[in-house]
Design a protein around this motif. Sequence first.
Motif, PDB file in Angstrom:
ATOM      1  N   ASP A 128      -4.296  -1.627  -1.016  1.00 32.07           N
ATOM      2  CA  ASP A 128      -5.219  -1.427   0.168  1.00 32.07           C
ATOM      3  C   ASP A 128      -4.177  -1.009   1.423  1.00 32.07           C
ATOM      4  N   GLU A 129      -2.879  -1.585   1.285  1.00 33.00           N
ATOM      5  CA  GLU A 129      -2.150  -1.575   2.882  1.00 33.00           C
ATOM      6  C   GLU A 129      -1.214  -0.043   2.471  1.00 33.00           C
ATOM      7  N   SER A 130      -1.142   0.638   1.461  1.00 30.13           N
ATOM      8  CA  SER A 130      -0.242   1.692   1.152  1.00 30.13           C
ATOM      9  C   SER A 130      -0.810   2.927   2.077  1.00 30.13           C
ATOM     10  N   TYR A 174       0.637   2.421   5.460  1.00 27.70           N
ATOM     11  CA  TYR A 174       2.104   2.355   5.272  1.00 27.70           C
ATOM     12  C   TYR A 174       2.792   3.786   5.231  1.00 27.70           C
TER      13      TYR A 174
END
Length: 136
Positions: free
Chosen positions: A114-116, A119
């Motif tokens: 989910d953070e990718s 990022y």
Amino acid sequence: MAARTKARKRAVDVLYAADLRRADPVEMLRERVAHANPPVPEHAVRLVEGVAAHAGRIDELIEQHARGWSLERLPDVDRAILRMAVFELLWADDVPDAVVIDEAVELARALSTDESPAYVNGVLGAILDAEVPTSS
């Protein structure tokens, strides 16, 4: 799905698999081309060969701009996406930078954590700001 989007996905698949197996991505690409059904798109071949040709510089840039993470600590799929996108940003003049970043973010959204997406967007934006001269 657009042809280049499919090609980017195939390129990430090859780069990811080669990284996991600690194999030469160009050799893995040749195997995939020889046995592929459907055929590997030409743009995917260009991307994998380009990443291999510029691997040292690409990894250096990712390491330099991946705040808080070493290259080895990045999720494997994020590393493959970033490598492909950095090559396309810096060495593929026929693709607009915004398209490269959007496509990389979408791949991260579909394939990684989910953070990718955020990022990947941040790392690519930082590399673009540092490496591509702006016209004044």
